[in-house]
Scaffold this active site. Sequence first.
Site, PDB file in Angstrom:
ATOM      1  N   LYS A  36      68.620  30.804  15.698  1.00  0.00           N
ATOM      2  CA  LYS A  36      68.038  29.480  15.463  1.00  0.00           C
ATOM      3  C   LYS A  36      66.576  29.707  15.111  1.00  0.00           C
ATOM      4  O   LYS A  36      66.009  30.751  15.472  1.00  0.00           O
ATOM      5  CB  LYS A  36      68.156  28.609  16.727  1.00  0.00           C
ATOM      6  CG  LYS A  36      68.024  27.126  16.460  1.00  0.00           C
ATOM      7  CD  LYS A  36      69.303  26.513  15.927  1.00  0.00           C
ATOM      8  CE  LYS A  36      69.090  25.095  15.435  1.00  0.00           C
ATOM      9  NZ  LYS A  36      70.364  24.433  15.072  1.00  0.00           N
ATOM     10  N   ASP A  79      68.807  21.709  10.148  1.00  0.00           N
ATOM     11  CA  ASP A  79      68.959  21.056  11.458  1.00  0.00           C
ATOM     12  C   ASP A  79      68.032  19.843  11.385  1.00  0.00           C
ATOM     13  O   ASP A  79      67.720  19.380  10.271  1.00  0.00           O
ATOM     14  CB  ASP A  79      68.573  22.022  12.597  1.00  0.00           C
ATOM     15  CG  ASP A  79      68.937  21.479  13.982  1.00  0.00           C
ATOM     16  OD1 ASP A  79      70.115  21.509  14.343  1.00  0.00           O
ATOM     17  OD2 ASP A  79      68.035  21.001  14.710  1.00  0.00           O
TER      18      ASP A  79
HETATM   19  P1  NDP Z   1      68.295  14.678  11.059  1.00  0.00           P
HETATM   20  O1  NDP Z   1      66.880  15.129  11.016  1.00  0.00           O
HETATM   21  O2  NDP Z   1      69.014  14.436   9.784  1.00  0.00           O
HETATM   22  O3  NDP Z   1      68.422  13.356  11.939  1.00  0.00           O
HETATM   23  C1  NDP Z   1      68.022  13.342  13.278  1.00  0.00           C
HETATM   24  C2  NDP Z   1      68.161  11.929  13.819  1.00  0.00           C
HETATM   25  O4  NDP Z   1      67.926  11.943  15.218  1.00  0.00           O
HETATM   26  C3  NDP Z   1      67.171  10.962  13.225  1.00  0.00           C
HETATM   27  O5  NDP Z   1      67.711   9.681  13.211  1.00  0.00           O
HETATM   28  C4  NDP Z   1      66.010  11.069  14.224  1.00  0.00           C
HETATM   29  O6  NDP Z   1      65.152   9.941  14.237  1.00  0.00           O
HETATM   30  C5  NDP Z   1      66.744  11.180  15.517  1.00  0.00           C
HETATM   31  N1  NDP Z   1      65.914  11.906  16.496  1.00  0.00           N
HETATM   32  C6  NDP Z   1      65.358  13.134  16.353  1.00  0.00           C
HETATM   33  N2  NDP Z   1      64.636  13.462  17.436  1.00  0.00           N
HETATM   34  C7  NDP Z   1      64.753  12.420  18.281  1.00  0.00           C
HETATM   35  C8  NDP Z   1      64.248  12.144  19.571  1.00  0.00           C
HETATM   36  N3  NDP Z   1      63.469  13.024  20.205  1.00  0.00           N
HETATM   37  N4  NDP Z   1      64.591  10.964  20.140  1.00  0.00           N
HETATM   38  C9  NDP Z   1      65.383  10.066  19.507  1.00  0.00           C
HETATM   39  N5  NDP Z   1      65.884  10.275  18.279  1.00  0.00           N
HETATM   40  C10 NDP Z   1      65.580  11.420  17.679  1.00  0.00           C
HETATM   41  O7  NDP Z   1      69.054  15.776  11.949  1.00  0.00           O
HETATM   42  P2  NDP Z   1      70.609  16.086  12.046  1.00  0.00           P
HETATM   43  O8  NDP Z   1      71.389  14.842  11.855  1.00  0.00           O
HETATM   44  O9  NDP Z   1      70.876  17.257  11.185  1.00  0.00           O
HETATM   45  O10 NDP Z   1      70.727  16.606  13.549  1.00  0.00           O
HETATM   46  C11 NDP Z   1      71.027  15.723  14.644  1.00  0.00           C
HETATM   47  C12 NDP Z   1      71.540  16.531  15.810  1.00  0.00           C
HETATM   48  O11 NDP Z   1      72.732  17.247  15.403  1.00  0.00           O
HETATM   49  C13 NDP Z   1      70.604  17.596  16.359  1.00  0.00           C
HETATM   50  O12 NDP Z   1      70.819  17.732  17.750  1.00  0.00           O
HETATM   51  C14 NDP Z   1      71.081  18.882  15.675  1.00  0.00           C
HETATM   52  O13 NDP Z   1      70.741  20.045  16.392  1.00  0.00           O
HETATM   53  C15 NDP Z   1      72.592  18.630  15.703  1.00  0.00           C
HETATM   54  N6  NDP Z   1      73.367  19.410  14.744  1.00  0.00           N
HETATM   55  C16 NDP Z   1      73.112  19.319  13.406  1.00  0.00           C
HETATM   56  C17 NDP Z   1      73.878  20.039  12.523  1.00  0.00           C
HETATM   57  C18 NDP Z   1      73.732  19.881  11.041  1.00  0.00           C
HETATM   58  O14 NDP Z   1      74.614  20.374  10.314  1.00  0.00           O
HETATM   59  N7  NDP Z   1      72.726  19.200  10.539  1.00  0.00           N
HETATM   60  C19 NDP Z   1      74.899  20.991  12.981  1.00  0.00           C
HETATM   61  C20 NDP Z   1      75.148  20.936  14.409  1.00  0.00           C
HETATM   62  C21 NDP Z   1      74.366  20.190  15.246  1.00  0.00           C
HETATM   63  P3  NDP Z   1      63.700  10.034  13.535  1.00  0.00           P
HETATM   64  O15 NDP Z   1      63.978   9.937  12.068  1.00  0.00           O
HETATM   65  O16 NDP Z   1      62.949   8.887  14.068  1.00  0.00           O
HETATM   66  O17 NDP Z   1      63.117  11.359  13.934  1.00  0.00           O
END
Ligand code: NDP
Length: 449
Positions: free
Chosen positions: A122, A162
Site C-alpha cells: 500500500k 484508492d
Molecule cells: P474515493 O476517493 O473515490 O471516495 C471516497 C469517499 O469516501 C468520498 O465520498 C469521500 O468523501 C469519503 N470519505 C473519505 N474519507 C472520509 C472520512 N474520513 N470520513 C467520511 N467520509 C470520507 O475512494 P474509493 O471509493 O476508491 O475508496 C473508498 C473506500 O474503499 C476506502 O476505504 C478504500 O480503501 C476502499 N477500497 C477501494 C478500492 C478501489 O478499488 N478504489 C478497492 C478496495 C477498497 P470526500 O469526497 O468528502 O472526501
Amino acid sequence: MKEFMTMCEACNPGEMEFLQAVSEVVESVQPVLDRHPEYRKAKILERMVEPERIIICRVPWVDDKGEVQINRGYRIQINGAIGPYKGGFRFHPSVNMSILKFLAFEQQFKNALTTLPMGGAKGGSNFDPKGKSDNEVMKFCQSFMMEIWRHIGPDTDVPAGDIGVGRREIGYMFGMYKKLKNEFTGVLTGKGREWGGSLIRPEATGYGAVYFASEMLGTRNETMEGKICLVSGSGNVAQFTVEKILELGGKVVTLSDSSGYIYDESGITREKLDYVMQLKNVERGRIKEYADKYRDAVYTPIDPGQDGNPLWNHKAHCAFPSATQNEINGKDASNLVKNGVYVVSEGANMPTTPEGVEIFVDKKVLYGPGKAANAGGVSVSGLEMTQNSMRMSWSREEVDAHLQKIMKSIHRACVDAAMEYGTPGNYVNGANIAGFVKIAEAMLAQGIV
Ligand code: NDP
C-alpha cells in the site's frame, strides 16, 4: 495473543489503526497456529506484521501561485510471498504510517483470497487532491513518481488507486513512469481504457461487494431483489455499489461524503446516480448538492467528532460502508441491527470498529469483512496485469464473468475455512484464516527471507 500484541505495540507505538487490524487477524488465526506448530516455529505471524520494506520520501512541487509545497510519500511493501507486491495509493490529508500499514497488512490477506498471484503493498501521501487544479495534481503526481518509479515495476510492485487516486492521478503517474523508464508496461492498474486499462476495473470493487452480499444472501436462499440498502461514501466504490444494487433490483436510500449524508426515501434511481457521477467525478462537488437538486432528499451534515453516524440509523436490510476506516462504531452497529439490517458487505477497508464487528458477529448478521467483500477491485487489477502481459484486452462480459467467479470463490473459501476451524458462518475468521494459510504455506516453502 496478549504477549504477541504487547510485542506489536512496543514495535509500532501509537499506530492505532495498524494494531487494530493486526489484533483482529491474530485472534482469528490462533486455532490455525495451534494446529500448525510449524507456522509458530517459522515465526510466520511475527514476519507478517513486519513489512519487508518501507519507502518514505519527500515530494516537493510548485502550486499555481508559484509557491513550493512539500508532501510526504510512502510505499509499504509488506509481503511478496505469493506474487509481486500489489495495492493502491491513497492521497488524503489523514494518510500516515499507521493507516498505510493497516491497509498493507489487510491487503496481503485480501490478495491471497483472490486466487491470483499478488503480494501485499500500500502507499500514498498526505497530499489532498481536493480543491487542487488539474495542473497542481499533475505536478504532485509527477514529483511523487520521480522517486517511487525506482521501487516499482510490472514484476516487482504494481500500485493502483484508492481514496483520492482515480483515473486522472493514475494517468499522470503512469505518464511520468513511462518517461523515466522509457518503457510502456503494466506498472500501474486502473489505467484508462485506451492505454492498457481493463474494462470493469472502475466498477470492480463496488460490483464485487454486491456480488459478495448476494452470495451471503444465497446461504439463506435470498437475493438482492427488493432489498433496501444504506450506502456510505459517494466515490468510486459507492457509485458502482449503487449501480449494481439497482441492476439486481435493490433500492438505495443513502450516500455521503466527509461533510454529510443524504437520505432519499424514494430511492436513488439510475438518473440520480448519473447526476452523482457527474457531480463527484467531473464537477468535484459535494453530496449536499444532491438534496438541492432532488428536494425530497434530506441532507444532514456530519460532525467528524460526533459519536456515531446518523446515516446508519435508518430502516434497511443491507449496509454497504464504502467511505473509510472506522465509519461504523459500536453504537452504529447496534442501530443497524435495531433497524433491521442483516447483511453488511464492506466496500471500504476496515470500516467497522472492533466493537461493531463483535455486535455483527454476535447478532448473526451476514457480515462480509472488507478483505473479502471488497477484493473485487484488486482481482480485476490482477486481471488487468494479465491482459497487459498478454498484450490483449478482454470484453466487458469476460472480465465480469471472471469477477463473479472470483467473488464466489472468495465466499466459498471464507465459508469453508470458518467451518473447518469450528466457527461456521463467521466470515471474519473465514477470511483471515483462508488468507493467512495461503501466505503461510508460501513463506514456509521459501525459507527464512
Ligand atoms: P474515493 O476517493 O473515490 O471516495 C471516497 C469517499 O469516501 C468520498 O465520498 C469521500 O468523501 C469519503 N470519505 C473519505 N474519507 C472520509 C472520512 N474520513 N470520513 C467520511 N467520509 C470520507 O475512494 P474509493 O471509493 O476508491 O475508496 C473508498 C473506500 O474503499 C476506502 O476505504 C478504500 O480503501 C476502499 N477500497 C477501494 C478500492 C478501489 O478499488 N478504489 C478497492 C478496495 C477498497 P470526500 O469526497 O468528502 O472526501
